[in-house]
Design an enzyme around this catalytic site. Sequence first.
Site: not given
Lengths: 246, 246
Positions: A50, A52, A198
């Site tokens: 999923r 972002d 990230r």
Amino acid sequence: MTRFRLTIEYDGGPYMGWQRQPHGPSVQQAIEEAALAISGEETLVYGAGRTDAGVHALAMAAHIDIEKSFTPFRLGEALNAKLRAEPIAILDCREVEEDWHARFSCTGRAYRYRIVNRRAPLALEAGKAWRIPRELDHQAMDEAAQLLVGKHDFTTFRSAHCQSDSALKTLDRLAVRREGDEVLVEAEARSFLHHQVRSMVGCLALVGQGQWRRDDLGAALEAADRSRLGLNAPPEGLYFVEAKYP
Amino acid sequence: MTRFRLTIEYDGGPYMGWQRQPHGPSVQQAIEEAALAISGEETLVYGAGRTDAGVHALAMAAHIDIEKSFTPFRLGEALNAKLRAEPIAILDCREVEEDWHARFSCTGRAYRYRIVNRRAPLALEAGKAWRIPRELDHQAMDEAAQLLVGKHDFTTFRSAHCQSDSALKTLDRLAVRREGDEVLVEAEARSFLHHQVRSMVGCLALVGQGQWRRDDLGAALEAADRSRLGLNAPPEGLYFVEAKYP
């Protein structure tokens, strides 16, 4: 009912992310609406990951169940025709067993993070990479990255909104290399925590700029404390690259 | 007055082309307006090449004359700040002699043309490459391309709107290679006719798809007749790559 496996490329820029959201467009919703238009069926699309808002995919894996009879080729073509106005492309469509699940059958996920290491703003790559003006020592980044490989409590590198039961994850690979003015970070694991890639890239960028040493990264990991995170890299440099299945 | 040499990256998608046009935005106009905002001076920006609408540049060379005192670094930074909303980036800015001319001093120009050879539409590369679904024989394309190298009358490969005095040009290099699903065409010459690269690439694409043989390309060149052009490739795959100076 036939289950189809889709391989999907998308530019995450215009979307709230992969997952359907009440407040704006998502990749999942766009594909589900295309499938509805083609088949007349309300279906769900399940993805391997999923991503972002703003995160891209070179080859997201997903599955969809359709009652109406389609060859995989025709379904892929019809979805692409309906998705023409969206930066979403079905690269491959094939029939799979009914117990094949894009998310739960997935045994490995690979991401790539693109940094453009230059002073000038991005024109051609705007929204497709993270620009860092200060020169990055990619070798120092790669050395530090090896501290994160293996089984660790990744609490430091996990979003406060992460829904995973445990922060204990095994990172199989984290490698940093340079190609011209690009610095590329490749990450592979069975699964990742929310914002993990990230967050790792953000901290590696501190190492690359000399603001953090290798030991600072190690200490941040050891602390297992989100407040010790140095920096979360922006979404636009991140690409979902591959979902692996047995 | 100081003359500055600029190296510029741009996404040609939103522009009518490099050159100032009465009917819409151009790269030249955007840079001239940025220079006016910074210096208060109405200046002209001269480019090494005049790219068409939709054509991109990785490193266009240009020059601009400014009366006000600027270091090259400050001018480049100020232009980038003013151009923030545009997909135009000043990669480099340096002082040059007053007789240095981006167009007239240029002794070589290099272009690259990107073809993505796949069936699926482009999501991440939309507007940045030409998609050709049918499999291309890049070796046949490269072999045929060699017929065009050298000094020829390129009338067949020249737009009806071309303003050049002569269609006689020397093509120094034309090479086709494959990188995964991309087929890249590299072209180098002292100068090109209007639409020459796109026209050559269009015909090479016919060769790559087996619709033309090498001899058909040779015959089209020999004919020196625009009506013999097989196909003009779309602008979005074309990149101005380099301007060479003595």
